[in-house]
Write an enzyme that holds these catalytic residues in place. Structure first.
Site, mmCIF file in Angstrom:
data_model
loop_
_atom_site.group_PDB
_atom_site.id
_atom_site.type_symbol
_atom_site.label_atom_id
_atom_site.label_comp_id
_atom_site.label_asym_id
_atom_site.label_seq_id
_atom_site.Cartn_x
_atom_site.Cartn_y
_atom_site.Cartn_z
ATOM 1 N N SER A 133 0.867 -1.127 0.019
ATOM 2 C CA SER A 133 0.095 -0.174 -0.036
ATOM 3 C C SER A 133 0.909 1.224 -0.046
ATOM 4 O O SER A 133 1.476 1.259 -1.008
ATOM 5 C CB SER A 133 -1.055 -0.021 1.316
ATOM 6 O OG SER A 133 -1.988 0.936 1.058
ATOM 7 N N ASP A 151 -8.297 -5.318 -5.990
ATOM 8 C CA ASP A 151 -8.173 -4.304 -5.135
ATOM 9 C C ASP A 151 -9.113 -3.019 -5.475
ATOM 10 O O ASP A 151 -8.871 -2.752 -6.715
ATOM 11 C CB ASP A 151 -6.647 -3.866 -5.117
ATOM 12 C CG ASP A 151 -6.118 -2.834 -4.085
ATOM 13 O OD1 ASP A 151 -7.044 -1.869 -3.908
ATOM 14 O OD2 ASP A 151 -5.128 -3.253 -3.524
ATOM 15 N N HIS A 161 -7.899 -5.212 -1.224
ATOM 16 C CA HIS A 161 -6.679 -4.269 -1.011
ATOM 17 C C HIS A 161 -5.935 -5.199 0.310
ATOM 18 O O HIS A 161 -4.794 -5.357 0.149
ATOM 19 C CB HIS A 161 -6.826 -3.037 -0.393
ATOM 20 C CG HIS A 161 -5.660 -2.227 -0.204
ATOM 21 N ND1 HIS A 161 -4.856 -2.025 -1.038
ATOM 22 C CD2 HIS A 161 -5.225 -1.653 0.887
ATOM 23 C CE1 HIS A 161 -3.757 -1.308 -0.628
ATOM 24 N NE2 HIS A 161 -3.929 -1.063 0.732
#
Lengths: 339, 339
Positions: free
Chosen positions: B132, B286, B315
C-alpha cells in the site's frame, strides 16, 4: 407549473407496513406518460431510484425510445421516502422525521400495485423496469405479482442487497450521521456537513475507477475533480433531506425478494417463482452492484438473460447521462418488449 | 518492554520538507531484524503502510520467509505521521496537531535514505518492498535513489495516486472531519464519532465484494457483519490519532514519483528512470489500487514485471492475514531476490 408540482397523487388511506407500523393517509406521488389503451395492455411501471424523483426517469421516455408514450402508458411512481410520496419530510407528527417507520421494497410495490389496479384497473403490466433501487422494485414486482408482470428489465440493481453493498451503505450512513447537526433526525435545518460528507463518500462508489482515470467528468462540464465533487456530488445531496435519505437507505439495505410474504426469507425460492421474461443489465464496472452478483440472480430465475452493460461509468451507467449506455439499455428494453 | 517501545530512533535534526516547512528535531522511528553483513550487501528496507507501525510488517519477516533475518538485515522505518516517527500527535507547538506540515513520499524516503547511509553506511539495498503506502515508498526509493536500490516489490500500491483513489480518500477524510469534535485538529480527546465513521466507510473499500459475498470475516473470528464492522474496523481506527491519519492521508493523496526533485512532475519520466529490478504485485480485486493502474506503471518501468495476486481479499490481500496471499507475495519476493 414546475416539475416539483407536476404530478398526481394516489391517496392510499392507512397503510400497514411489513414492519408493523401504520402509515396514515399514505400518499403515492406518480406521473404518467402516454395513454392507457382500450384493453389496458400497454402499461409499464418504471419506479424511481435512491433519492430519484419521477422526472429523473424521463430520459427513458420519449418518441422512438423503448418507453414511447405513443405506444405505451408509462407510470412512474415515486418511492416512499423520496420527498414526494409519503416521507419523513412531509409526514405530520407523530411519525414524522426521526420517527418515520421502516419501509421495505415490498411496502413500496404493494402500494404501487394498488395504484395500478385500483386507480387504473390494470391487470397486466407489459414491463417493469428501473435503475438501481428501481431495479430492486422491478424484481419485487415480479415476485409479489407474478401473474401481473409480463417482463422486467432491472438494470444496475439487485434482487437481494449483497453484504458488500450493505457495507457501502453503512459507510455513507456513517458519514451523514457523523454530523452532530443531524441530531438523530431532529434537526431544524439540514445537516449540511453530513450531507456533503455523504456526497464525497458516494463519489468514489458511483463511478468506476476507469471513469476517473479517464477524467470523464471534464466532458460533463466540470472544470476539475474538485469541481465535480462539489458541483455534482455535493449539489446532488444538498438537494435532499437527511431523514428521507436514511429512510430509503434502510429500504435498500434490507432489500431481499425473499422477504415477500409467502417466501419466509427464501430468496432463491422467490426468484424461482418469477414468471416474467427477465433481462438483467448490470453495469460492467458497477462497484456496488457488480455483475457477478447479478449472475447469481439470473441463475435462479427460470426465464432470465444477463447482459452486461459495457461501460466505464460504473453504477451511473444507468443514470441516463452517458449516450452509449442509454442506447444499450434502450435497445435491450426494446428487444425484450418485442418478445 | 512492549512493542510500542521496542524500537530505535534516528534523530535527524532539522529537516526541510518539500512543501517548505521545517520539521525541527525530526525523529525517524525504526526497527531492524537480522544483522548487517560485512560488505553491507544484505540490507532490505520495508516501509510501513497507512497508519501501520513497524510491527505490522513483521508477518513478512521470519525464518524461511523471503525476509529471513538469518540472511538479511531488514530495516522497517515508520512513516512520518504514524505516531512513532515525527507526527502531529508527538510534535511540540507550534507545528503540533492541526498545524503539522504536509509531508510527501519523497520527504519520507529522503529521511529513510539518511538513516540507511548515515547510521548504517549502507550504499546498496538488496530490496525495498511494502504494502500500500509501503509500495508507494518502494517506488519512491527506486526513483529518488536509482543507484542504491537493486530491487523493488511494491504490492497493492501505486507509483502515482490515481484520481479515483484520491476520491476514495476524500470520502474517508470527509467522514472523519464531519465530526465537529475534530475541530480542525484542535480536539482535546479523539473525535471518535468521526473515526468510527471513517472506519465504516473504509470497510467497504478495504476488502472486495467477493470477500463479503463469501462472508470471509466469519472465518476471521467475527460473529457477524456488524461484529466485523465494530470489532475489526472501528477498533482499527479508534487506535489511531485523527491528525496523524490526516497527515498520512495527505501524503497518500499527493503521491506521485514525478514530484521527485529533478523530474518536474513528469511521472512517466520518473518511472523510465528506475533501474531496480521491479516486480509489481497488485491485488486482483483491490478496489482502490486496481490491477489496471499498476499495468500502466509497469509499462513505463524498463525492467518490470506485473503479477496479479489471485485473491478475493481486495486491498487486504497485502495485509498479511490471509495465508494464501502471504505465500504468493513471499514466493514472489523470494524469486526476485534470487535474480
Amino acid at each position: 407549473m414546475g416539475r416539483e408540482n407536476d404530478y398526481e397523487v394516489f391517496a392510499a388511506g392507512d397503510v400497514v407496513l411489513q414492519g408493523g407500523a401504520t402509515l396514515r393517509d399514505a400518499r403515492l406521488a406518480y406521473k404518467t406518460y402516454g395513454r392507457l389503451n382500450a384493453d389496458k395492455s400497454n402499461a409499464i411501471v418504471c419506479p424511481t431510484w435512491y433519492s430519484g424523483r419521477h422526472w429523473d426517469n424521463e430520459w427513458m421516455i420519449g418518441e422512438g425510445m423503448a418507453l414511447d408514450p405513443d405506444t405505451y402508458f408509462i407510470i412512474v411512481p415515486n418511492m416512499l421516502g423520496n420527498g414526494l410520496s409519503t416521507s419523513p419530510s412531509n409526514t405530520p407528527p407523530p411519525y414524522d422525521r426521526g420517527r418515520f417507520p421502516n419501509v421495505t421494497f415490498y411496502d413500496n410495490v404493494a402500494l404501487q400495485h394498488r395504484l395500478v389496479t385500483e386507480r387504473f384497473g390494470i391487470e397486466r403490466l407489459a414491463l417493469v423496469t428501473g435503475w438501481s433501487m428501481g431495479a430492486g422494485q422491478s424484481y419485487q414486482w415480479a415476485v409479489a405479482y407474478p401473474e401481473t408482470v409480463e417482463r422486467i428489465v432491472p438494470f444496475c440493481g439487485s434482487s437481494v442487497t449483497s453484504v458488500h453493498n450493505k457495507v457501502f451503505l453503512e459507510g455513507i450512513k456513517a458519514a451523514l450521521t457523523a454530523d452532530a447537526a443531524w441530531n438523530n433526525g431532529w434537526y431544524a435545518t439540514q445537516p449540511t456537513t453530513g450531507l456533503r460528507a455523504m456526497a464525497r463518500v458516494y463519489a468514489g462508489w458511483g463511478f468506476s475507477q476507469a471513469f476517473y482515470w479517464n477524467q470523464e467528468y471534464t466532458r460533463l462540464g466540470f472544470s476539475s475533480l474538485e469541481d465535480f465533487l462539489v458541483g455534482f456530488w455535493e449539489g446532488f445531496f444538498l438537494d435532499r433531506d437527511a431523514n428521507n435519505l436514511l429512510t430509503m437507505l434502510w429500504t435498500w439495505q434490507n432489500g431481499d425478494v425473499g422477504r415477500t410474504p409467502g417466501f419466509n426469507g427464501d430468496t432463491v425460492h422467490a426468484l424461482n417463482s418469477i414468471k416474467a421474461k427477465t433481462l438483467i443489465l448490470p453495469g460492467g464496472k458497477d462497484l456496488y452492484f457488480p455483475p457477478e452478483d447479478e449472475k447469481w440472480t439470473a441463475e435462479h430465475i427460470p426465464n432470465a438473460e444477463l447482459r452486461v452493460i459495457p461501460s466505464t461509468w460504473g453504477h451511473f451507467a444507468g443514470h441516463g447521462t452517458n449516450p452509449e449506455d442509454v442506447r444499450f439499455i434502450d435497445d435491450a428494453i426494446k428487444e425484450l418488449l418485442a418478445r
